[in-house]
Scaffold this active site. Sequence first.
Site: not given
Length: 339
Positions: A189, A259, A329
Amino acid sequence: MTFDAEIAYNELLAHFGNRVRRNEPLARHCTFGVGGPADVWVSVDTPEDLVGLVTLCAERRWPLLITGNGTNVLYADAGVRGVVARVAINAYTLEESGAGTAFLTVGAGISWPRIINEIAPKGWGGLEFGPGIPGTLGGGVVSNAGVHGHDLGQVLEWVDIVDARQCEEAPVAPTVVRYQHSELELSYRHSRFRAQRRVQFDGEGNPVAAPHKLIEPAEIVMQLGIRLHREDPQQLRAAIEEHKQYRKRTQPPQQSAGSMFKNPQGDYSGRLIEAVGLKGMTHGGAQISERHANFIVNVGGARAADVAALIKEAHQRVYDRFGVDLELEVELRGEWKVL
């Protein structure tokens, strides 16, 4: 210099026609379904338009925020001052290169589901793990999007970006730069583009948006080069369906940005948030999902401030109990004030 939205709107209207709008509700352009208006909204669908827009904004000193499908962004209730531009560059070429491989050159604005649906029936694999990823491939580069042990970085060879870093200090034209895979700093990520967008948390636990820049982000993903491989179309179709069904079973159906927090090493953010008793907690029209605690969903009439309040609560409680500093995120964009 003060931004004059009417002047900017009229000048952009001459360049982009009906792709320009005034006071466009950003709730229409993010998967949370929240957010106030953009002073000026424009959609750009060619590399030339993107470079031209960045050049114009640099020359006029107009604030410019670049966005994609709005799948990982939380716009403030007060909206965004300046120009907001959606990168809608979705043209692509596919060239076979022998030995059962092909090379895909694709615009950053194309959605993951669309490109999969177009190349998989032709027997080209490499992206089939992502049918449930709602964002664009350009956004996928920034976060190195992935699932089930696969990520975009495994097939990505290079990225063309519009580099506007020099525009911050002077009204100069941006440059187009190609970064090879080894220069992208890809990991879980993460990419070289991620650090500049990371949300920090202040001493009171409030999420704090990254500082405003003239051109945000200063490095704009424009085009990608991806290596594909030959695969049986039926097997690809089965894999795509499996990924779709898994996402449908495990993720909430309400509006969300996916998420909220990265998984910390060796653990899961959803487990930690559930362990501190926040699963199902609501604030206004936002809720920490009852299906998966690492999702914040809009259960009806949510405001950006509601989502931010839940972000603060989840981050703070997990930190207080486990000492884990969860990394958000989702990006905060627009005119945010401390909660």
